[in-house]
Write a protein that holds these residues in place. Structure first.
Motif, PDB file in Angstrom:
ATOM      1  N   TYR A  99      29.047  31.603  37.408  1.00 42.18           N
ATOM      2  CA  TYR A  99      28.686  30.372  37.697  1.00 42.18           C
ATOM      3  C   TYR A  99      29.439  29.357  36.864  1.00 42.18           C
ATOM      4  N   SER A 100      30.377  29.821  35.996  1.00 37.71           N
ATOM      5  CA  SER A 100      31.252  29.051  35.267  1.00 37.71           C
ATOM      6  C   SER A 100      32.620  29.818  34.910  1.00 37.71           C
ATOM      7  N   ILE A 101      33.676  29.079  34.575  1.00 41.99           N
ATOM      8  CA  ILE A 101      34.734  29.539  34.252  1.00 41.99           C
ATOM      9  C   ILE A 101      34.784  30.230  32.899  1.00 41.99           C
ATOM     10  N   SER A 102      34.128  29.286  31.857  1.00 40.45           N
ATOM     11  CA  SER A 102      34.114  29.722  30.520  1.00 40.45           C
ATOM     12  C   SER A 102      33.326  31.275  30.368  1.00 40.45           C
ATOM     13  N   ASN A 103      32.178  31.210  31.204  1.00 39.60           N
ATOM     14  CA  ASN A 103      31.772  32.676  31.139  1.00 39.60           C
ATOM     15  C   ASN A 103      32.698  33.796  31.904  1.00 39.60           C
ATOM     16  N   ALA A 104      33.358  33.552  32.915  1.00 34.98           N
ATOM     17  CA  ALA A 104      34.140  34.440  33.701  1.00 34.98           C
ATOM     18  C   ALA A 104      35.279  34.766  32.988  1.00 34.98           C
ATOM     19  N   THR A 105      35.491  33.995  32.189  1.00 32.41           N
ATOM     20  CA  THR A 105      36.859  34.412  31.158  1.00 32.41           C
ATOM     21  C   THR A 105      36.635  35.532  30.316  1.00 32.41           C
ATOM     22  N   LYS A 106      35.537  36.032  30.228  1.00 31.08           N
ATOM     23  CA  LYS A 106      35.223  37.470  29.553  1.00 31.08           C
ATOM     24  C   LYS A 106      35.792  38.527  30.134  1.00 31.08           C
ATOM     25  N   LEU A 107      36.261  38.392  31.652  1.00 30.11           N
ATOM     26  CA  LEU A 107      36.730  39.155  32.282  1.00 30.11           C
ATOM     27  C   LEU A 107      37.993  39.601  31.990  1.00 30.11           C
ATOM     28  N   LEU A 108      38.909  38.584  31.697  1.00 31.23           N
ATOM     29  CA  LEU A 108      40.162  38.495  31.493  1.00 31.23           C
ATOM     30  C   LEU A 108      40.949  39.786  31.058  1.00 31.23           C
ATOM     31  N   PRO A 109      40.454  40.301  29.960  1.00 32.16           N
ATOM     32  CA  PRO A 109      41.082  41.705  29.523  1.00 32.16           C
ATOM     33  C   PRO A 109      41.121  42.823  30.459  1.00 32.16           C
ATOM     34  N   TYR A 110      40.201  42.731  31.411  1.00 29.80           N
ATOM     35  CA  TYR A 110      40.130  43.711  32.317  1.00 29.80           C
ATOM     36  C   TYR A 110      40.730  43.336  34.009  1.00 29.80           C
ATOM     37  N   ARG A 111      41.399  42.318  33.890  1.00 28.76           N
ATOM     38  CA  ARG A 111      41.803  41.617  35.255  1.00 28.76           C
ATOM     39  C   ARG A 111      42.558  42.853  36.116  1.00 28.76           C
ATOM     40  N   GLU A 112      43.125  43.853  35.641  1.00 29.15           N
ATOM     41  CA  GLU A 112      43.871  44.707  36.594  1.00 29.15           C
ATOM     42  C   GLU A 112      42.914  45.472  37.263  1.00 29.15           C
ATOM     43  N   ASN A 113      41.785  45.542  36.952  1.00 31.10           N
ATOM     44  CA  ASN A 113      40.430  46.735  37.767  1.00 31.10           C
ATOM     45  C   ASN A 113      39.392  45.744  38.134  1.00 31.10           C
ATOM     46  N   ILE A 114      39.828  44.439  38.246  1.00 33.45           N
ATOM     47  CA  ILE A 114      38.799  43.451  39.213  1.00 33.45           C
ATOM     48  C   ILE A 114      39.362  43.099  40.438  1.00 33.45           C
ATOM     49  N   ARG A 115      38.583  43.092  41.313  1.00 35.29           N
ATOM     50  CA  ARG A 115      38.752  42.194  42.621  1.00 35.29           C
ATOM     51  C   ARG A 115      37.701  41.527  43.179  1.00 35.29           C
ATOM     52  N   VAL A 116      37.789  40.313  43.707  1.00 36.02           N
ATOM     53  CA  VAL A 116      36.496  39.469  44.231  1.00 36.02           C
ATOM     54  C   VAL A 116      36.430  39.704  45.631  1.00 36.02           C
ATOM     55  N   ALA A 117      34.942  39.728  46.273  1.00 35.72           N
ATOM     56  CA  ALA A 117      34.833  40.001  47.538  1.00 35.72           C
ATOM     57  C   ALA A 117      34.658  38.744  48.559  1.00 35.72           C
ATOM     58  N   TYR A 118      35.924  38.023  48.537  1.00 33.01           N
ATOM     59  CA  TYR A 118      36.052  36.925  49.744  1.00 33.01           C
ATOM     60  C   TYR A 118      36.393  37.660  50.815  1.00 33.01           C
TER      61      TYR A 118
END
Length: 311
Positions: free
Chosen positions: A95-114
């Motif tokens: 819902y927000s960038i500030s909360n979503a940035t908690k994921l940045l250390p794991y960026r290589e293991n994340i994809r978003v389902a668009y």
């Protein structure tokens, strides 16, 4: 047959169950679910179900699909990411960038389902606009929210509740992602979100906004939850003429004679194949790290535009 791939779905609403159907058609994939059993589709499924995080972690999934309400995405994904498990998060990423940035250390293991990135119409248009660059683009997406999920009271769904990360601009953010995929990050963003209709919800049901691309194209969006008809259309103007698209069909209209010519058409099963291709892509991401799904950075860029419109 290769090594078994175990995929855990967190949330078994309509999109989660759709993903299960497509995962089952992929050889060697075993789906399971972590769920609360409190959603609109709380009836038991016919796959293995867990109701505690510890039990789901003990399943030792190779990949996890996060398909619960938007406001829960980040906190749901983190325990799996900390274990080195690859994750596909339904849109929007949070819902927000500030909360979503908690994921940045794991960026290589994340994809978003668009998922529209996998639709033949979107792929055709991306290639087309690389060659014939538009100077003005428009997206219109609209439907009547109470009819979206006939099995549920729309007022209880995440889309109608601010605390769950709902609202039209987040729910219908596919077109924002598509514009970023086609044209890159914009130089400017202006617009409004509003609650304008009779619908019983505490979040936006209407959004109108405009972007200016780095290549000077003007890109407009109009989204709402109150149209009696399901509308999903687009248009683009180039030096050669006007392109219009809807329901898997692309037409071209010349400036000089105004004649309409169909230049692309999808087969009826294109929508289902889109979801199938997305699930196969996630399995490939689990195997070797390659993927055409949106990255974490892509998902954050979508949220950046949303928050700029909301200012």
């Amino acid at each position: 047959m290769g090594k078994e791939i175990k995929i855990l779905l967190v949330g078994l609403g309509s999109i989660g169950r759709r993903h299960v159907q497509h995962l089952r058609s992929i050889e060697g994939v075993t789906p399971a679910a972590l769920r609360t059993g409190r959603g609109s589709m709380a009836d038991k499924s016919d796959i293995t179900e867990f109701f505690e995080l510890e039990d789901a972690l003990n399943f030792h999934p190779d990949g996890v699909i996060i398909s619960n309400p938007t406001s829960l995405h980040v906190e749901t994904a983190l325990p799996f990411l900390k274990e080195g498990i690859k994750v596909l998060i339904e849109k929007p990423i949070d819902y927000s960038i500030s909360n979503a940035t908690k994921l940045l250390p794991y960026r290589e293991n994340i994809r978003v389902a668009y998922c529209l990135r996998f639709h033949p119409q979107s792929i055709f248009l991306k290639d087309l606009f690389y060659q014939d660059k538009p100077f003005k683009v428009g997206f219109k997406r609209s439907f009547y929210l109470p009819n979206w999920h006939p099995y549920a009271d729309y007022r209880s769904e995440y889309t109608a509740q601010r605390k769950l990360g709902g609202g039209v601009i987040r729910t219908l953010s596919h077109e924002i992602d598509i514009s970023l995929d086609w044209f890159g990050e914009p130089e400017s963003v202006n617009g409004v979100v509003d609650k304008v209709s009779f619908l019983d919800m505490d979040v936006d049901d209407y959004a109108f906004f405009t972007l200016k691309s780095k290549h000077e194209a003007r890109i407009n969006f109009e989204l709402d939850f109150f149209s009696p008809n399901n509308i999903n259309t687009g248009e683009a103007f180039t030096d050669k003429g006007k392109y219009e698209w809807s329901n898997g069909e692309v037409n071209f209209i010349k400036y000089d004679d105004g004649k309409r010519q169909m230049i692309f058409s999808c087969p009826p099963e294109a929508g289902l194949q889109m979801y199938q291709n997305q699930m196969e892509d996630f399995c490939q991401f689990i195997k070797d790290g390659t993927s055409h799904n949106a990255t974490l950075e892509d998902g954050l860029n979508v949220l950046k535009i949303i928050e700029q419109v909301e200012k």
